[in-house]
Write an enzyme that holds these catalytic residues in place. Structure first.
Site, short mmCIF file in Angstrom:
data_model
loop_
_atom_site.label_atom_id
_atom_site.label_comp_id
_atom_site.label_asym_id
_atom_site.label_seq_id
_atom_site.Cartn_x
_atom_site.Cartn_y
_atom_site.Cartn_z
CD GLU A 27 -14.23 4.07 44.47
OE1 GLU A 27 -14.06 5.30 44.55
OE2 GLU A 27 -14.99 3.44 45.23
CG ASN A 72 -17.54 5.07 49.25
OD1 ASN A 72 -16.75 5.44 50.12
ND2 ASN A 72 -18.50 5.85 48.81
CG ASN A 172 -12.52 4.95 51.16
OD1 ASN A 172 -11.76 5.87 50.86
ND2 ASN A 172 -13.82 4.98 50.89
CD GLU A 173 -14.90 8.95 51.86
OE1 GLU A 173 -16.06 8.54 51.67
OE2 GLU A 173 -14.42 9.93 51.28
CE1 TYR A 244 -13.71 13.74 45.12
CE2 TYR A 244 -14.47 13.01 47.27
CZ TYR A 244 -13.79 12.76 46.09
OH TYR A 244 -13.18 11.55 45.89
CD GLU A 292 -11.70 9.28 47.91
OE1 GLU A 292 -12.76 9.90 47.70
OE2 GLU A 292 -11.65 8.13 48.35
CD GLN A 349 -13.01 7.48 41.27
OE1 GLN A 349 -13.09 6.72 40.34
NE2 GLN A 349 -13.76 7.33 42.37
O1 AHR Z 1 -14.29 9.29 44.64
C1 AHR Z 1 -15.64 8.92 44.81
C2 AHR Z 1 -15.96 8.49 46.23
O2 AHR Z 1 -15.88 9.60 47.08
C3 AHR Z 1 -15.05 7.48 46.88
O3 AHR Z 1 -15.39 6.17 46.57
C4 AHR Z 1 -15.25 7.74 48.34
O4 AHR Z 1 -14.12 7.40 49.10
C5 AHR Z 1 -15.61 9.20 48.41
O5 AHR Z 1 -16.72 9.43 49.19
#
Ligand code: AHR
Length: 504
Positions: A27, A72, A172-173, A244, A292, A349
């Site tokens: 990203e 994002n 995305n999201e 995450y 992700e 990432q």
């Molecule tokens: O990977 C960091 C961020 O986490 C990404 O931009 C987003 O998609 C997620 O919230």
């Protein structure tokens, strides 16, 4: 010593392991691109500015597919800004990360880098500030051979052959209020459906990912997937998942067990997708793009709202420990255990930003602890994933209650006669003796037992000590009369490779 057991049998097949399970994510965030994979003037950079030390580590990591350019970031990105002569590219404000975007690295550089590292491209389209029109224009630029304005523009920019990008994320999201252009589930479902329909008309060979929830804690989780998929189920191939995890308040046991949450999350998304399938009387079985996932110490991040406008700032450059690497191994085990439904996985990432590869501007690149479980899973998990049904002692965790100490997955490559067993011992207090019934395979030999563990579970790799934590050979494994015995050190990631052919 604690003991655990499991059975490996080629008949216990979950499904074929899609190579795209071992994907990553680049990203335009922090230093993932700038001074990460791309740094003109660096002693290791090629003519395009692509750092060859990082490209080499990426190949060693074994990533199969790399999602780009966000995240994002994509939701306020104009793809046209990043193509053509670099001297005419505009500098813009990236609202997602309050960063200055020079656009010196864009689509053409990404495709050149993708070819260098031998991975498959995966692009996200902007459904935040933009929509259907720009998505099909981007697709035309990428995949149409030539003879139209946008395909000829690509040719003019130096790429005569179409990129042939197969995998596309529809935004995305889009469920997240932080997302530029955030939508309700119904609004997004409609936009995804219409964009998918038009993109498929341009190129029927592409595969499309609809946005699922940003995480399992979203108040809209479940309802979001159901509403979105009711609008676009038959027009997409995958629904996305993002997750995450981090250690909270020193509760390492719960963190070591957090793949329990990942497993439940996957099961819930599958259940929701299958519910929509039934409701729509669809014949399609939707699969998951877990595009992700990682460990991310989010509580250390002040939030994007307070960031100073900068180019390539140091954002979320978490230094990962042995414990983090063991947890990453556990997430890979979860993905493998769902190989029948999870087709794509992208660790987020690739470089610097919560990444397995770290770099310094003008300086070295090195492997974080989390590099190793990923590289080993990508290398050894081939063929089919096998159900293992471990019988294990339990440990109590505050977050998940009693959890098995041993977490395992296995793969069987029938063509080459190779079996790989991936095992995490979550127990910090001592080793576990694992016995594995492998009689169904006939005669076997142990080719290797690799271990990532350390007496200091907080040990990390960094610029001063880049090889403080490395995998080593395990001890205490043996094979006798169809029974494999392995000693799993405390808080460890283990890979045991077996071969059906006799040693020569
Ligand atoms: O990977 C960091 C961020 O986490 C990404 O931009 C987003 O998609 C997620 O919230």
């Amino acid at each position: 010593m604690k003991t655990a057991r499991l059975t490996l049998d080629p008949a216990f097949r979950i499904g074929a392991i899609d190579r795209r399970l071992f994907g990553s994510f680049v990203e335009h965030m922090g230093r993932c691109v700038y001074t990460g994979i791309y740094e003109p003037g660096h002693p290791e950079a090629d003519d395009l500015g692509l750092r060859q030390d990082v490209a080499q580590l990426t190949r060693e990591l074994g990533v199969s597919v790399v999602r780009y350019p966000g995240g994002n970031f994509v939701s306020n990105h104009r793809w046209e800004d990043g193509v053509g002569p670099r001297e005419t590219r505009p500098t813009r404000l990236d609202l997602a990360w309050r960063s200055i975007e020079t656009n010196q690295f864009g689509l053409g550089e990404y495709m050149a880098w993708i070819r260098q590292v031998g991975a498959e491209p995966m692009l996200a389209v902007n459904l935040g500030t933009r929509g259907l029109a720009e998505a099909i224009e981007l697709l035309e630029y990428c995949n149409y051979p030539g003879g139209t304005q946008l395909s000829d523009l690509r040719v003019k920019h130096g790429d005569a052959d179409p990129y042939g990008v197969k995998l596309w994320c529809l935004g995305n999201e889009m469920d997240g209020p932080w997302q530029i252009g955030h939508l309700t589930a119904y609004e997004y479902g409609r936009r995804a459906a219409e964009t998918a329909n038009a993109m498929r008309r341009l190129d029927p060979t592409i595969e499309l990912v609809a946005c699922g929830s940003s995480n399992r804690q979203m108040s809209t989780f479940g309802a979001w997937e159901a509403t979105v998929l009711e609008q676009c189920y038959d027009l997409v191939d995958y629904v996305s998942m993002h997750a995450y995890y981090e250690e909270h308040d020193g509760d390492l046991d719960s963190f070591l067990a957090s793949a329990v949450d990942m497993d439940a999350f996957i099961d819930e998304v599958i259940a929701t997708a299958d519910h929509v399938k039934a409701k729509l009387r669809s014949k399609k079985r939707l699969r998951i793009s877990f595009d992700e996932w990682n460990v991310w110490y989010q509580k250390r991040f002040p939030g994007e709202a307070v960031l100073e406008w900068q180019h390539a700032p140091r954002l979320i450059e978490d230094e990962f420990s042995v414990a983090d690497a063991v947890v990453v191994g556990s997430y890979l085990i979860s993905l493998l255990s769902h190989a029948d439904r999870v087709a794509v996985g992208c660790q987020a990432q690739l470089a610097n930003t919560i990444a397995p590869i770290r770099t310094e501007p003008g300086g070295p690149a090195w492997r974080q602890t989390t590099f190793y479980p990923f590289a080993q899973a990508a290398r050894f998990a081939r063929g089919d994933a096998l159900r293992v049904e471990a019988v294990s002692p339990q440990m109590d965790t505050a977050a998940y209650g009693p959890v098995p100490v041993v977490h395992a997955a296995a793969s069987y490559d029938a063509e080459n006669g190779r079996i790989a067993l991936f095992v995490v011992n979550r127990d910090r207090t001592g080793p576990v003796e694992l016995s594995v019934d492998v009689r169904s395979f006939g005669p076997l030999r142990i080719d290797s037992h690799l271990v990532l563990a350390d007496s200091d579970v907080r040990a990390t790799n960094n610029q001063a000590e880049p090889r403080r934590v490395v995998p080593r050979d395990g001890s205490g494994s043996g094979l006798d009369s169809g029974k494999l015995t392995v000693t799993l050190p405390p808080t460890s990631w283990n890979v045991i490779e077996l071969a059906t052919a006799p040693a020569v």
